[in-house]
Design a protein around this motif. Structure first.
Motif, PDB file in Angstrom:
ATOM      1  N   GLN A 196      -9.776   7.875  -9.154  1.00 42.08           N
ATOM      2  CA  GLN A 196      -9.908   6.545  -8.544  1.00 42.08           C
ATOM      3  C   GLN A 196      -8.759   5.630  -8.966  1.00 42.08           C
ATOM      4  O   GLN A 196      -8.195   4.904  -8.137  1.00 42.08           O
ATOM      5  CB  GLN A 196     -11.255   5.938  -8.932  1.00 42.08           C
ATOM      6  CG  GLN A 196     -12.448   6.632  -8.307  1.00 42.08           C
ATOM      7  CD  GLN A 196     -13.774   6.096  -8.818  1.00 42.08           C
ATOM      8  OE1 GLN A 196     -13.804   5.172  -9.643  1.00 42.08           O
ATOM      9  NE2 GLN A 196     -14.876   6.650  -8.343  1.00 42.08           N
ATOM     10  N   GLU A 197      -8.411   5.670 -10.245  1.00 38.61           N
ATOM     11  CA  GLU A 197      -7.314   4.837 -10.732  1.00 38.61           C
ATOM     12  C   GLU A 197      -5.994   5.246 -10.080  1.00 38.61           C
ATOM     13  O   GLU A 197      -5.220   4.391  -9.622  1.00 38.61           O
ATOM     14  CB  GLU A 197      -7.216   4.960 -12.251  1.00 38.61           C
ATOM     15  CG  GLU A 197      -6.143   4.061 -12.873  1.00 38.61           C
ATOM     16  CD  GLU A 197      -6.116   4.211 -14.389  1.00 38.61           C
ATOM     17  OE1 GLU A 197      -6.754   3.388 -15.061  1.00 38.61           O
ATOM     18  OE2 GLU A 197      -5.454   5.144 -14.878  1.00 38.61           O
ATOM     19  N   ILE A 198      -5.738   6.550 -10.033  1.00 37.43           N
ATOM     20  CA  ILE A 198      -4.505   7.049  -9.421  1.00 37.43           C
ATOM     21  C   ILE A 198      -4.452   6.680  -7.937  1.00 37.43           C
ATOM     22  O   ILE A 198      -3.405   6.294  -7.415  1.00 37.43           O
ATOM     23  CB  ILE A 198      -4.386   8.571  -9.621  1.00 37.43           C
ATOM     24  CG1 ILE A 198      -4.144   8.892 -11.096  1.00 37.43           C
ATOM     25  CG2 ILE A 198      -3.263   9.157  -8.771  1.00 37.43           C
ATOM     26  CD1 ILE A 198      -4.248  10.368 -11.438  1.00 37.43           C
ATOM     27  N   TYR A 199      -5.599   6.788  -7.263  1.00 33.42           N
ATOM     28  CA  TYR A 199      -5.645   6.427  -5.849  1.00 33.42           C
ATOM     29  C   TYR A 199      -5.315   4.944  -5.667  1.00 33.42           C
ATOM     30  O   TYR A 199      -4.568   4.565  -4.743  1.00 33.42           O
ATOM     31  CB  TYR A 199      -7.019   6.734  -5.263  1.00 33.42           C
ATOM     32  CG  TYR A 199      -7.124   6.479  -3.780  1.00 33.42           C
ATOM     33  CD1 TYR A 199      -6.480   7.311  -2.869  1.00 33.42           C
ATOM     34  CD2 TYR A 199      -7.862   5.409  -3.289  1.00 33.42           C
ATOM     35  CE1 TYR A 199      -6.564   7.082  -1.509  1.00 33.42           C
ATOM     36  CE2 TYR A 199      -7.953   5.168  -1.925  1.00 33.42           C
ATOM     37  CZ  TYR A 199      -7.305   6.014  -1.038  1.00 33.42           C
ATOM     38  OH  TYR A 199      -7.389   5.770   0.308  1.00 33.42           O
ATOM     39  N   GLY A 200      -5.849   4.101  -6.547  1.00 28.13           N
ATOM     40  CA  GLY A 200      -5.530   2.675  -6.472  1.00 28.13           C
ATOM     41  C   GLY A 200      -4.046   2.413  -6.658  1.00 28.13           C
ATOM     42  O   GLY A 200      -3.431   1.634  -5.914  1.00 28.13           O
ATOM     43  N   VAL A 201      -3.434   3.077  -7.641  1.00 30.78           N
ATOM     44  CA  VAL A 201      -1.991   2.929  -7.869  1.00 30.78           C
ATOM     45  C   VAL A 201      -1.214   3.393  -6.643  1.00 30.78           C
ATOM     46  O   VAL A 201      -0.252   2.749  -6.201  1.00 30.78           O
ATOM     47  CB  VAL A 201      -1.558   3.736  -9.112  1.00 30.78           C
ATOM     48  CG1 VAL A 201      -0.032   3.696  -9.269  1.00 30.78           C
ATOM     49  CG2 VAL A 201      -2.212   3.198 -10.373  1.00 30.78           C
ATOM     50  N   SER A 202      -1.622   4.522  -6.065  1.00 35.65           N
ATOM     51  CA  SER A 202      -0.870   5.134  -4.970  1.00 35.65           C
ATOM     52  C   SER A 202      -0.768   4.235  -3.746  1.00 35.65           C
ATOM     53  O   SER A 202       0.173   4.356  -2.951  1.00 35.65           O
ATOM     54  CB  SER A 202      -1.516   6.461  -4.560  1.00 35.65           C
ATOM     55  OG  SER A 202      -2.711   6.264  -3.809  1.00 35.65           O
ATOM     56  N   ARG A 203      -1.693   3.319  -3.585  1.00 39.71           N
ATOM     57  CA  ARG A 203      -1.694   2.477  -2.384  1.00 39.71           C
ATOM     58  C   ARG A 203      -0.516   1.506  -2.353  1.00 39.71           C
ATOM     59  O   ARG A 203      -0.223   0.923  -1.307  1.00 39.71           O
ATOM     60  CB  ARG A 203      -3.026   1.739  -2.257  1.00 39.71           C
ATOM     61  CG  ARG A 203      -4.205   2.700  -2.140  1.00 39.71           C
ATOM     62  CD  ARG A 203      -5.439   2.046  -1.609  1.00 39.71           C
ATOM     63  NE  ARG A 203      -5.277   1.583  -0.234  1.00 39.71           N
ATOM     64  CZ  ARG A 203      -6.241   1.027   0.494  1.00 39.71           C
ATOM     65  NH1 ARG A 203      -7.460   0.893  -0.039  1.00 39.71           N
ATOM     66  NH2 ARG A 203      -6.021   0.639   1.729  1.00 39.71           N
ATOM     67  N   SER A 204       0.156   1.357  -3.491  1.00 37.95           N
ATOM     68  CA  SER A 204       1.375   0.527  -3.527  1.00 37.95           C
ATOM     69  C   SER A 204       2.636   1.377  -3.574  1.00 37.95           C
ATOM     70  O   SER A 204       3.727   0.849  -3.746  1.00 37.95           O
ATOM     71  CB  SER A 204       1.343  -0.417  -4.732  1.00 37.95           C
ATOM     72  OG  SER A 204       0.334  -1.393  -4.592  1.00 37.95           O
ATOM     73  N   PHE A 205       2.501   2.688  -3.418  1.00 35.98           N
ATOM     74  CA  PHE A 205       3.680   3.548  -3.394  1.00 35.98           C
ATOM     75  C   PHE A 205       4.518   3.250  -2.149  1.00 35.98           C
ATOM     76  O   PHE A 205       4.023   2.767  -1.135  1.00 35.98           O
ATOM     77  CB  PHE A 205       3.250   5.025  -3.406  1.00 35.98           C
ATOM     78  CG  PHE A 205       3.428   5.682  -4.750  1.00 35.98           C
ATOM     79  CD1 PHE A 205       3.050   5.040  -5.907  1.00 35.98           C
ATOM     80  CD2 PHE A 205       3.980   6.946  -4.859  1.00 35.98           C
ATOM     81  CE1 PHE A 205       3.206   5.639  -7.143  1.00 35.98           C
ATOM     82  CE2 PHE A 205       4.137   7.562  -6.086  1.00 35.98           C
ATOM     83  CZ  PHE A 205       3.751   6.906  -7.236  1.00 35.98           C
ATOM     84  N   SER A 206       5.775   3.604  -2.228  1.00 38.52           N
ATOM     85  CA  SER A 206       6.716   3.336  -1.151  1.00 38.52           C
ATOM     86  C   SER A 206       6.461   4.241   0.054  1.00 38.52           C
ATOM     87  O   SER A 206       6.067   5.400  -0.087  1.00 38.52           O
ATOM     88  CB  SER A 206       8.144   3.555  -1.664  1.00 38.52           C
ATOM     89  OG  SER A 206       9.073   3.535  -0.597  1.00 38.52           O
ATOM     90  N   ASP A 207       6.716   3.697   1.259  1.00 43.00           N
ATOM     91  CA  ASP A 207       6.681   4.503   2.479  1.00 43.00           C
ATOM     92  C   ASP A 207       7.931   5.371   2.618  1.00 43.00           C
ATOM     93  O   ASP A 207       7.977   6.260   3.470  1.00 43.00           O
ATOM     94  CB  ASP A 207       6.571   3.597   3.714  1.00 43.00           C
ATOM     95  CG  ASP A 207       5.252   2.836   3.755  1.00 43.00           C
ATOM     96  OD1 ASP A 207       4.237   3.394   3.289  1.00 43.00           O
ATOM     97  OD2 ASP A 207       5.243   1.692   4.246  1.00 43.00           O
ATOM     98  N   GLN A 208       8.919   5.105   1.772  1.00 43.99           N
ATOM     99  CA  GLN A 208      10.213   5.770   1.892  1.00 43.99           C
ATOM    100  C   GLN A 208      10.106   7.291   1.791  1.00 43.99           C
ATOM    101  O   GLN A 208      10.899   8.022   2.388  1.00 43.99           O
ATOM    102  CB  GLN A 208      11.161   5.236   0.802  1.00 43.99           C
ATOM    103  CG  GLN A 208      12.552   5.841   0.803  1.00 43.99           C
ATOM    104  CD  GLN A 208      13.417   5.253  -0.301  1.00 43.99           C
ATOM    105  OE1 GLN A 208      13.031   4.275  -0.955  1.00 43.99           O
ATOM    106  NE2 GLN A 208      14.592   5.839  -0.512  1.00 43.99           N
ATOM    107  N   PHE A 209       9.121   7.767   1.040  1.00 47.73           N
ATOM    108  CA  PHE A 209       9.028   9.210   0.789  1.00 47.73           C
ATOM    109  C   PHE A 209       7.802   9.842   1.443  1.00 47.73           C
ATOM    110  O   PHE A 209       7.332  10.889   1.005  1.00 47.73           O
ATOM    111  CB  PHE A 209       9.032   9.465  -0.715  1.00 47.73           C
ATOM    112  CG  PHE A 209      10.292   9.009  -1.394  1.00 47.73           C
ATOM    113  CD1 PHE A 209      11.475   9.715  -1.237  1.00 47.73           C
ATOM    114  CD2 PHE A 209      10.302   7.848  -2.148  1.00 47.73           C
ATOM    115  CE1 PHE A 209      12.642   9.288  -1.838  1.00 47.73           C
ATOM    116  CE2 PHE A 209      11.470   7.407  -2.753  1.00 47.73           C
ATOM    117  CZ  PHE A 209      12.650   8.132  -2.597  1.00 47.73           C
TER     118      PHE A 209
END
Length: 585
Positions: A158-171
């Motif tokens: 759940q924590e990782i999923y929350g972080v991932s939502r701000s990951f870049s669209d670049q990749f």
């Protein structure tokens, strides 16, 4: 009706496009069936490697939070914050439930995470320049990690999923954001399990107590020799976490990693990781950094840490040096995919390199070979030698040991030799005083910068100002001519590596060749690099002369010496293992 219409349409297409030649029609039908089967299998493959999102009850998104800028490089979201201290280290404070704190992490550190991913992907592209091979590797990693979520606690997902939502669209071309960050958490494990490239090189750590410690309390020190390029190590991040469950803790690594490689909790439990040699695994399980995170968050003593490690299924071999204020001692949890041991030295000191010491692994063939052929034993012996000279140790002497650049018996073996404790590649060095809840983390570069002091009791009480009086000064080597020469050496070596591995044009003039040697003349690494350069240019006789010069010096390991000998054989038209090599004319 729909099925009947599809059948009629297919018959029309077949009539218009199918050749009248009976054999040709049979071949095309067989090819069509083959392509259809391949398409179905590929679709099943993509479905099989997709990672299901964890169950999330909250409807919050990154847009639910507003990041407020409080000053230069200083941001806040509610009670959580991110700021850069004057030593160039980013500090973050987080609290709350798993998914929400993950979201806040992402909102606070969005740019830092994007920068880290740019550097990480760039380094992978340099190591593996072939786009076709990268696609194959991406498929392999996806398949290898297909069930990884089953071995990661729901809270961490759940924590990782929350972080991932701000990951870049670049990749996004690599994969969805959650898929990418989960795979990044396993990168450490995959790297040291599946290759001999030594992305994770040779971490070394120690613990002392009682009469061997200056104040008789437990002291722990470690180098984290993880290298993914200079750019990747630019922005280091210490996270102070107050989770809704478990213990408060601090972890030092980089933005985007929610696992732990070096850290301490409020109960005085410390965790540091040292990779060991693994058999090639067949599937991913729990990444070792997630296990370390579990221990920090939920263990208050060695017994609890051991219980957490025992029930975890990991897919690589690793040593976890665990310090405990409650037990007033340190142990090494030695874990492989098949078995586990808890090693205690029985003395007031404990040393950990990259091989196992416990009775469970004494007759293990992989461990025996690792001790015989790697550089782990050399660093273990050097660490032991330096400690014996310095007893009783305080934090300043511990930092000096971590920064040591010589080999056994003070022999200077050149800069960058893996037999050295300080190979000038470390992501960081770190010191712990568990009973006092104190830690010191190195500022860049490597472990040469000042060691910055934190007291966890103060941090979690809201007193976060740095105590400069407790700081350990930077290594004088940073101001030396030798360091400037090493930086020049490293720059040229990187250009040689890029030329050899991915063909980026680079011409080493005779003058530059001499300067390169002069910048690090005692290191076998210098001559291996020159051998690789001239071998790539098909000047095999010159390449051989440099490889032979490297073998006259202190090569880091038997494994590496054998690799140099194979390169010489490649240049000499020697039949090896059933292969013939073209003779240099």
């Amino acid at each position: 009706m729909i099925i009947k219409q599809l059948r009629i349409n297919w018959q029309r297409i077949e009539f218009l496009m199918w050749p009248k030649n009976k054999i040709a029609r049979s071949v095309l039908k067989a090819l069509s069936i083959f392509l259809l089967v391949i398409g179905i299998l590929f679709g099943l493959f993509l479905w099989r490697i997709s990672l299901p999102a964890p169950k999330i009850e909250s409807n919050k998104t990154p847009d639910s939070y507003k990041r407020v800028q409080l000053g230069k490089d200083h941001y806040a979201v509610g009670n959580c914050w991110l700021k850069k201290n004057k030593h160039g280290i980013w500090e973050m404070y987080l609290e709350g439930a798993p998914y929400e704190r993950g979201l806040i992490y992402g909102v606070l550190a969005k740019e830092l995470m994007e920068k880290q991913e740019v550097h990480f992907v760039g380094q992978i592209n340099e190591l593996i320049p072939s786009s076709m091979f990268l696609q194959v590797l991406k498929g392999f990693v996806g398949w290898f990690n297909r069930d990884i979520y089953k071995y990661i606690p729901e809270e961490n997902q759940q924590e990782i999923y929350g972080v991932s939502r701000s990951f870049s669209d670049q990749f996004n071309y690599i994969g969805p954001k959650y898929y990418r960050i989960m795979n990044y958490h396993a990168a450490h494990d995959i790297g040291h399990a599946l290759t001999d490239m030594n992305v994770v090189v040779g971490c070394t750590s120690f613990a002392v107590k009682n009469g061997l410690s200056a104040d008789s309390t437990l002291l722990i020190a470690r180098n984290f020799d993880f290298y993914m390029g200079d750019a990747f190590a630019e922005d280091k991040l210490i996270v102070f976490m107050k989770p809704d469950k478990g213990y408060k803790f601090a972890s030092y690594s980089w933005a985007g990693l929610t696992g732990v490689v070096s850290g301490m909790n409020e109960k005085g439990i410390t965790v540091t990781l040292n990779a060991s040699k693994s058999d090639v695994p067949f599937t991913a399980k729990e990444p070792i950094s997630i296990l370390a995170r579990e221990i920090l968050q939920y263990a208050s003593n060695i017994e609890e840490a051991t219980e957490i490690a025992q029930r975890s299924e990991t897919f690589v071999s690793e040593s976890l040096l665990i310090g405990s204020a409650a037990d007033k001692k340190a142990v090494i949890i030695e874990k492989s995919p098949q078995k586990m041991d808890v090693y205690e030295s029985g003395k007031d000191y404990l040393v950990c390199a990259n091989h196992y010491q416990g009775s469970t692994f004494l007759s293990d063939s992989v461990n025996i070979k690792n001790i015989a052929t790697s550089d782990s034993k050399a660093r273990f012996d050097r660490m032991t030698q330096l400690m014996e000279r310095s007893y009783p140790l305080d934090v300043n002497e511990a930092a000096t040991i971590l920064r040591d650049k010589n080999g056994i018996d003070d022999k200077f073996i050149g800069y960058g030799n893996a037999k050295s404790l300080n190979q000038l590649i470390a992501h960081h060095g770190i010191l712990f005083k568990p009973e006092q809840k104190e830690m010191w983390i190195s500022a860049p570069p490597y472990q040469l910068g000042a060691f910055i002091h934190y007291n966890l009791n103060d941090v979690f009480s809201g007193r976060t100002s740095l105590e400069e009086a407790q700081m350990i000064s930077e290594d004088p080597f940073l101001k030396s001519a030798d360091y400037r020469q090493f930086e020049a050496f490293k720059e040229t070596r990187q250009k040689i590596t890029k030329f050899v591995m991915i063909g980026i044009p680079f011409e080493l003039t005779p003058a530059a060749e001499r300067n390169f040697i002069a910048s690090n003349p005692k290191s076998y690494v210098t001559y291996v690099a020159l051998g690789d350069y001239f071998k790539a240019k098909e000047q095999n006789k010159k390449a051989i002369s440099y490889y032979e010069q490297a073998l006259k010096l202190d090569v880091a390991s038997v494994r590496e010496a054998e690799g140099i000998e194979r390169k010489i054989a490649d240049c000499q038209n020697i039949k090896r293992s059933g292969f013939f090599f073209k003779r240099d004319s």
